[in-house]
Design an enzyme around this catalytic site. Structure first.
Site, PDB file in Angstrom:
ATOM      1  N   SER A 232      31.561 -34.644  83.306  1.00  0.00           N
ATOM      2  CA  SER A 232      32.223 -35.652  82.257  1.00  0.00           C
ATOM      3  C   SER A 232      32.305 -36.925  82.878  1.00  0.00           C
ATOM      4  O   SER A 232      31.389 -37.561  83.388  1.00  0.00           O
ATOM      5  CB  SER A 232      33.308 -35.113  81.500  1.00  0.00           C
ATOM      6  N   ASP A 255      27.135 -32.354  82.220  1.00  0.00           N
ATOM      7  CA  ASP A 255      27.464 -33.154  81.061  1.00  0.00           C
ATOM      8  C   ASP A 255      28.221 -34.519  81.045  1.00  0.00           C
ATOM      9  O   ASP A 255      29.354 -34.655  80.797  1.00  0.00           O
ATOM     10  CB  ASP A 255      28.417 -32.115  80.231  1.00  0.00           C
ATOM     11  N   HIS A 310      31.126 -28.520  75.793  1.00  0.00           N
ATOM     12  CA  HIS A 310      31.535 -29.615  76.944  1.00  0.00           C
ATOM     13  C   HIS A 310      32.437 -28.702  77.918  1.00  0.00           C
ATOM     14  O   HIS A 310      32.654 -29.066  79.181  1.00  0.00           O
ATOM     15  CB  HIS A 310      32.406 -30.720  76.335  1.00  0.00           C
TER      16      HIS A 310
END
EC number: 3.1.1.47
Length: 386
Positions: A232, A255, A310
């Site tokens: 992330s 991600d 996620h």
């Protein structure tokens, strides 16, 4: 291991053991007595040791409170819930276990956590990579993006805590996050240089005074084979680390949240990136930024794991039962163990290719083209509900 009938179905809640040939040890390392120092959890191949202690997954109660703050829910009930469900979970590694020497040198991964996370939240993927013969330093960033963190001042026994910080009112998020991402990437660079110092024989004292001497790493890490990795906010941090430090030979971005990276930096990314996306997070805008990098470097790859969300790249997917997972959207439809297998094998194949490793990780090369069960090339962002 926790049995969790009350959380929506009987299951064993525990982090998986590494599947590689090495047993895994870990220790915590803090260098320096100021906020400009470094703090990370180190995962490494280790020798077997009878009766090895396993560390708690949440190392201090303050991290429960930090997670509650990030979640922005009623901390009165959330913090005790986190403590109850996750407080006794342990990481299946040997705490301060004896380091396993390697004359050819283990390759090095510097791992960057996501927004609101902390150094142990990716233990499953870090210990998996260590079991295949990597040394992995999972940073705890001090840019106010961790759920909380701390440093030990020069005054004996005194700690100074650094809380999570929301975007200040009236400030545009891009500029706030841009400042953070540069600090984070610089911490990744400082971590790499720390291992370069250790490899050159410099003494690096650990403020935490663990029962682990960092000098044992001196002749067993190949710092010329270093990669940046993250999830992330940490995924895009790994990309920026390539710009700041040419010694990083590639990056693996789980991600990646591409939003904070300035447009002017895209032409400056000199090394290949493996983007491993989940099905339910990415947007067309974010994917377009990834494709901008792949158009400049044919070795940059983008793949998407179907049935994942996620949080599928975090330890939460293993440590929460079905009900809690549903409430907090922690788990997708894909089995978390399968998701970890795809992630780690794709990463290993990519790392072998770009760190010039003499392993057999190329057996998973087809994953890099998005070929495999629950995997597609590119990013089917039309499925995203962001």
């Amino acid at each position: 291991r926790l049995s969790c009938d009350t959380m929506g179905g009987t299951q064993s809640l525990a982090l998986p053991l590494g599947k590689g040939p090495h047993q895994v040890g870990c220790t915590d390392v803090m260098v320096g007595h100021t906020q400009q120092g470094l703090f990370f959890r180190l995962f490494y191949p280790c020798l077997p040791r009878a009766g090895a202690q396993q560390p708690l997954w949440i190392p201090r109660r303050e991290y429960c409170s930090g997670l509650g703050s990030v979640a922005q829910r009623a901390q009165r009930w959330l913090v005790p819930l986190i403590s109850l469900i996750l407080g006794s979970c342990r990481v299946p590694v040997s705490w301060n276990g004896p380091f396993k020497p390697c004359s050819s040198g283990y390759p090095l991964i510097i791992f960057s956590h996501g927004l609101g996370a902390f150094r142990t939240l990716y233990s499953s993927v870090c210990l998996e990579l260590a079991s295949w013969g990597f040394v992995v330093a999972s940073l705890e960033h001090r840019d106010h993006s961790a759920c909380t963190t701390y440093f030990c001042t020069a005054e004996a026994g005194r700690e100074e805590w650094i809380p999570y910080q929301e975007v200040p009112q009236g400030q545009k998020e891009f500029y706030f996050r841009k400042q953070q991402i540069h600090q984070r990437a610089e911490e990744c660079v400082r971590a790499l240089r720390l291992f370069q110092d250790i490899s050159s024989g410099k003494s690096v004292p650990n403020v935490l005074q663990q029962d682990f001497d960092l000098s044992v790493l001196q002749d067993s890490i190949d710092v010329t084979k270093a990669a940046a990795m993250g999830h992330s906010f940490g995924g895009v941090t790994a990309v920026l680390a390539l710009v700041k430090e040419p010694s990083f030979r590639c990056a693996v971005a789980l991600d990646a949240w591409m939003f904070p990276l300035e447009n002017s930096l895209y032409p400056e990314v000199p090394r290949p990136v493996l983007f491993i996306n989940t099905e339910q997070f990415q947007t067309p805008e974010s994917v377009a930024k990834m494709k901008r990098l792949s158009s400049r470097n044919s070795q940059t790859k983008i793949i998407t794991i179907l049935g994942s969300v996620h949080q599928s790249h975090t330890d939460f997917t293993f440590l929460t039962g079905r009900l809690i997972s549903r409430i907090f959207s922690i788990r997708g439809t894909l089995d978390p163990y399968k998701c970890l297998d795809i992630t780690s094998r794709a990463a290993l194949a990519f790392l072998q290719r770009h760190l010039n490793l003499e392993e057999d990780f190329s057996q998973w090369d087809e994953l890099l083209e998005g070929i495999g069960d629950s995997l597609v090339p590119g990013a089917p962002f039309s499925r995203s509900h962001l």
